[in-house]
Design an enzyme around this catalytic site. Sequence first.
Site, PDB file in Angstrom:
ATOM      1  N   GLU A  65      -9.823 -70.250  11.169  1.00 43.41           N
ATOM      2  CA  GLU A  65     -10.806 -70.387  12.082  1.00 43.41           C
ATOM      3  C   GLU A  65     -12.105 -71.392  11.676  1.00 43.41           C
ATOM      4  OE1 GLU A  65     -10.647 -70.646  15.313  1.00 43.41           O
ATOM      5  OE2 GLU A  65      -8.713 -68.870  15.935  1.00 43.41           O
ATOM      6  N   GLU A  99     -21.529 -81.498  10.752  1.00 41.10           N
ATOM      7  CA  GLU A  99     -21.402 -80.401  11.751  1.00 41.10           C
ATOM      8  C   GLU A  99     -22.813 -79.817  11.066  1.00 41.10           C
ATOM      9  OE1 GLU A  99     -19.572 -76.517  10.914  1.00 41.10           O
ATOM     10  OE2 GLU A  99     -19.758 -75.920  12.446  1.00 41.10           O
ATOM     11  N   LYS A 127     -14.064 -58.239   4.446  1.00 40.67           N
ATOM     12  CA  LYS A 127     -14.956 -58.661   3.755  1.00 40.67           C
ATOM     13  C   LYS A 127     -15.510 -59.328   4.607  1.00 40.67           C
ATOM     14  CE  LYS A 127     -15.647 -62.646   1.076  1.00 40.67           C
ATOM     15  NZ  LYS A 127     -17.034 -62.838   1.466  1.00 40.67           N
ATOM     16  N   THR A 182     -13.327 -74.998   2.735  1.00 44.97           N
ATOM     17  CA  THR A 182     -13.666 -73.725   2.240  1.00 44.97           C
ATOM     18  C   THR A 182     -11.861 -72.912   2.923  1.00 44.97           C
ATOM     19  OG1 THR A 182     -15.828 -72.699   2.294  1.00 44.97           O
ATOM     20  CG2 THR A 182     -14.040 -71.213   1.845  1.00 44.97           C
ATOM     21  N   GLY A 183     -11.730 -73.945   4.235  1.00 43.57           N
ATOM     22  CA  GLY A 183     -11.158 -72.977   4.990  1.00 43.57           C
ATOM     23  C   GLY A 183      -9.150 -74.095   4.372  1.00 43.57           C
ATOM     24  N   GLY A 205     -15.110 -69.440   8.831  1.00 45.26           N
ATOM     25  CA  GLY A 205     -15.817 -70.360   7.825  1.00 45.26           C
ATOM     26  C   GLY A 205     -15.972 -71.449   8.122  1.00 45.26           C
ATOM     27  N   SER A 206     -16.258 -72.331   7.081  1.00 45.28           N
ATOM     28  CA  SER A 206     -16.386 -73.746   6.789  1.00 45.28           C
ATOM     29  C   SER A 206     -14.848 -74.710   6.712  1.00 45.28           C
ATOM     30  CB  SER A 206     -17.400 -74.275   6.220  1.00 45.28           C
ATOM     31  OG  SER A 206     -16.599 -74.379   4.830  1.00 45.28           O
ATOM     32  N   THR A 207     -14.579 -75.821   7.036  1.00 49.08           N
ATOM     33  CA  THR A 207     -13.788 -76.547   6.959  1.00 49.08           C
ATOM     34  C   THR A 207     -13.450 -76.726   5.550  1.00 49.08           C
ATOM     35  OG1 THR A 207     -13.516 -77.741   9.391  1.00 49.08           O
ATOM     36  CG2 THR A 207     -12.359 -78.622   7.649  1.00 49.08           C
ATOM     37  N   CYS A 210     -19.946 -71.676  15.900  1.00 49.19           N
ATOM     38  CA  CYS A 210     -18.770 -72.812  15.515  1.00 49.19           C
ATOM     39  C   CYS A 210     -18.504 -73.791  17.046  1.00 49.19           C
ATOM     40  CB  CYS A 210     -17.802 -71.844  15.079  1.00 49.19           C
ATOM     41  SG  CYS A 210     -17.652 -70.519  16.006  1.00 49.19           S
TER      42      CYS A 210
HETATM   43  P1  NAD Z   1     -17.967 -70.405   4.679  1.00 45.76           P
HETATM   44  O1  NAD Z   1     -16.701 -71.420   4.494  1.00 45.76           O
HETATM   45  O2  NAD Z   1     -18.748 -70.657   3.696  1.00 45.76           O
HETATM   46  O3  NAD Z   1     -17.558 -68.794   4.158  1.00 45.76           O
HETATM   47  C1  NAD Z   1     -16.673 -68.327   5.049  1.00 45.76           C
HETATM   48  C2  NAD Z   1     -16.527 -67.013   4.506  1.00 45.76           C
HETATM   49  O4  NAD Z   1     -15.320 -67.513   3.305  1.00 45.76           O
HETATM   50  C3  NAD Z   1     -17.083 -65.192   3.625  1.00 45.76           C
HETATM   51  O5  NAD Z   1     -16.793 -65.355   3.768  1.00 45.76           O
HETATM   52  C4  NAD Z   1     -17.554 -66.162   2.206  1.00 45.76           C
HETATM   53  O6  NAD Z   1     -18.146 -65.635   1.278  1.00 45.76           O
HETATM   54  C5  NAD Z   1     -16.093 -66.543   1.843  1.00 45.76           C
HETATM   55  N1  NAD Z   1     -15.276 -67.510   0.773  1.00 45.76           N
HETATM   56  C6  NAD Z   1     -16.309 -68.425   0.265  1.00 45.76           C
HETATM   57  N2  NAD Z   1     -15.943 -69.301  -0.752  1.00 45.76           N
HETATM   58  C7  NAD Z   1     -14.117 -69.153  -0.961  1.00 45.76           C
HETATM   59  C8  NAD Z   1     -12.605 -69.366  -1.256  1.00 45.76           C
HETATM   60  N3  NAD Z   1     -13.023 -70.454  -1.920  1.00 45.76           N
HETATM   61  N4  NAD Z   1     -11.777 -68.467  -0.414  1.00 45.76           N
HETATM   62  C9  NAD Z   1     -11.811 -67.594   0.287  1.00 45.76           C
HETATM   63  N5  NAD Z   1     -13.312 -67.380   0.923  1.00 45.76           N
HETATM   64  C10 NAD Z   1     -14.352 -67.538   0.246  1.00 45.76           C
HETATM   65  O7  NAD Z   1     -18.147 -70.705   5.893  1.00 45.76           O
HETATM   66  P2  NAD Z   1     -20.411 -70.172   6.097  1.00 45.76           P
HETATM   67  O8  NAD Z   1     -21.186 -71.022   5.866  1.00 45.76           O
HETATM   68  O9  NAD Z   1     -19.912 -68.406   6.088  1.00 45.76           O
HETATM   69  O10 NAD Z   1     -20.106 -69.886   7.712  1.00 45.76           O
HETATM   70  C11 NAD Z   1     -19.682 -71.313   8.490  1.00 45.76           C
HETATM   71  C12 NAD Z   1     -18.898 -71.945   8.588  1.00 45.76           C
HETATM   72  O11 NAD Z   1     -18.437 -71.440   9.346  1.00 45.76           O
HETATM   73  C13 NAD Z   1     -19.350 -73.224   9.811  1.00 45.76           C
HETATM   74  O12 NAD Z   1     -18.548 -74.393   9.571  1.00 45.76           O
HETATM   75  C14 NAD Z   1     -18.596 -72.985  11.036  1.00 45.76           C
HETATM   76  O13 NAD Z   1     -18.464 -73.733  12.043  1.00 45.76           O
HETATM   77  C15 NAD Z   1     -17.609 -71.872  10.958  1.00 45.76           C
HETATM   78  N6  NAD Z   1     -17.069 -71.352  11.746  1.00 45.76           N
HETATM   79  C16 NAD Z   1     -15.954 -70.853  12.498  1.00 45.76           C
HETATM   80  C17 NAD Z   1     -15.734 -70.378  13.426  1.00 45.76           C
HETATM   81  C18 NAD Z   1     -14.485 -70.249  14.258  1.00 45.76           C
HETATM   82  O14 NAD Z   1     -13.818 -69.805  14.957  1.00 45.76           O
HETATM   83  N7  NAD Z   1     -13.986 -71.717  14.869  1.00 45.76           N
HETATM   84  C19 NAD Z   1     -16.831 -69.229  13.545  1.00 45.76           C
HETATM   85  C20 NAD Z   1     -17.961 -69.401  13.061  1.00 45.76           C
HETATM   86  C21 NAD Z   1     -18.156 -69.705  11.857  1.00 45.76           C
END
Ligand code: NAD
Length: 473
Positions: free
Chosen positions: A244, A376, A171, A226-227, A222-224, A278
Amino acid sequence: MSQLPTFSMLIDGKLVQAANTLPVTNPATGQVFANAPDASPAELDLAVDAARRAFPAWRETPLARRAELLAKFGQVLAANIPVLQGLLTQEQGKTLSDAATEVGIASFWSQAVAAMPIPETVNEDNETRFSVTKHVPLGVVAAIVPWNFPLGVAIWKLAPALLTGNTLVLKPSPYTPLATLKMGEIARDVFPPGVLNIISGGDQLGPQMTEHPGFDKVSFTGSTATGRRVMQSAAATLKRLTLELGGNDAAIVRPDVDVVEVAPKLFWSAFANSGQICIATKRLYIHNDIYDELSAAIAEVARGVKVGDGSDESVQLGPVQNRVQYDRVVDLITDCKKNGLRFLTGGEVDESADGNFIPISLVDNPPDDSRVVAEEAFGPLLPLLRYTDDDEVVRRANDTPYGLAGSVWSRDIKAAAELAERLDTGTVWINECQYIVPNAVFAGHKQSGIGVEHGVEGLLEFTVPRTIVRPAV
Ligand code: NAD
């Protein structure tokens, strides 16, 4: 009725439309230019079901054959760079040249992972007993990807998941679904039906995936914030997890550097992809002895960089990818101003512009507890910070809940390596930044992640060990 182009999902080897669609906006113009499918729970079920049905045969497919198909997938990407590149620039905002590089890396990465061995360990081999541990696939993997590198990050999940014998539902972010959907369309015949499924949808789809009992693992970038939610929701069925997450990487510049040589390198370590990486430099610690000279040199580089629509070939940096992220960066800039901080460049945002443009903004030595240092930014905003000795800078660099990566810059490689050993992060580079390769493990310490990607350890995250103990024959 809308005449915008629409895209299809890939489910069970077929191109599938959803009943509903999501508008996709070009961040350089603010205009909606395409529609993507907005998958319903029933369409998610179809994708999971297809992946489940495909799993037994794919698991039994010899590794050499799986590797062959993955390498072929990489070749298909390489043959389609122009179409994928154009979509990436339109939906993500990055320059055409950066978009071509991203597709090229995705192609290379698929082929490199295809060549990786899956290790086995012989634990015992004697006259009475033979014991071996092999790594077998988990089942169906959910891959959830952010908007900064839609294809790059997707391949970091797709390649190891499929090589190790899992099937996948991928996705992309709702902000950047198109290049990923197009990748599914052009490569739909490479793998057997159901092995690779690609679905898109709005904010509801991610949580529906992490809660879905049909997945055995979630690989999330994604973001911490959301993680944390992903981890909570995966707990219900004890799904395996790789997270990640965000970072607040420090670059530490020792006083012995060649200022002219490092200034552009440090600039790009922070601002490539408009700071939306990131592992971008997000806090730049410069030794007091060279602070004035180096900060002036970096500001000079910044003033020479053209920001604009990534489809204009003279542009070097595109817009911020979406309005939520734009507002976040503008809010940090406003907070800097409210607290009387000084900008070396940038700091003035024209909020009436159509695109999400923020000028390259360098903040002059803000306090450690200011938001621009502690948070960040993930955009074209960077704090430059003075330091005076190694112990002090190590303490300040490590004073964060994040621990993704960092870098040390010095002519004295030995001294820099000693400093690198003291940083609490998964990767530290010396005199470079953001060098990531398929065979070196990549991990976030602290709240930058759980589990690892890349390297043999990254492959094994998509497997579970099985030890077989038998009498000697
Ligand atoms: P995000 O966490 O908002 O979204 C990431 C993904 O998760 C999207 O596909 C989104 O639709 C999905 N999502 C959103 N809420 C969800 C939930 N509750 N459950 C499951 N999935 C959900 O992040 P973003 O704004 O798309 O990306 C930016 C962030 O990603 C930054 O913090 C960046 O540092 C991090 N990032 C980390 C790495 C790494 O390898 N560590 C790489 C790239 C980006």
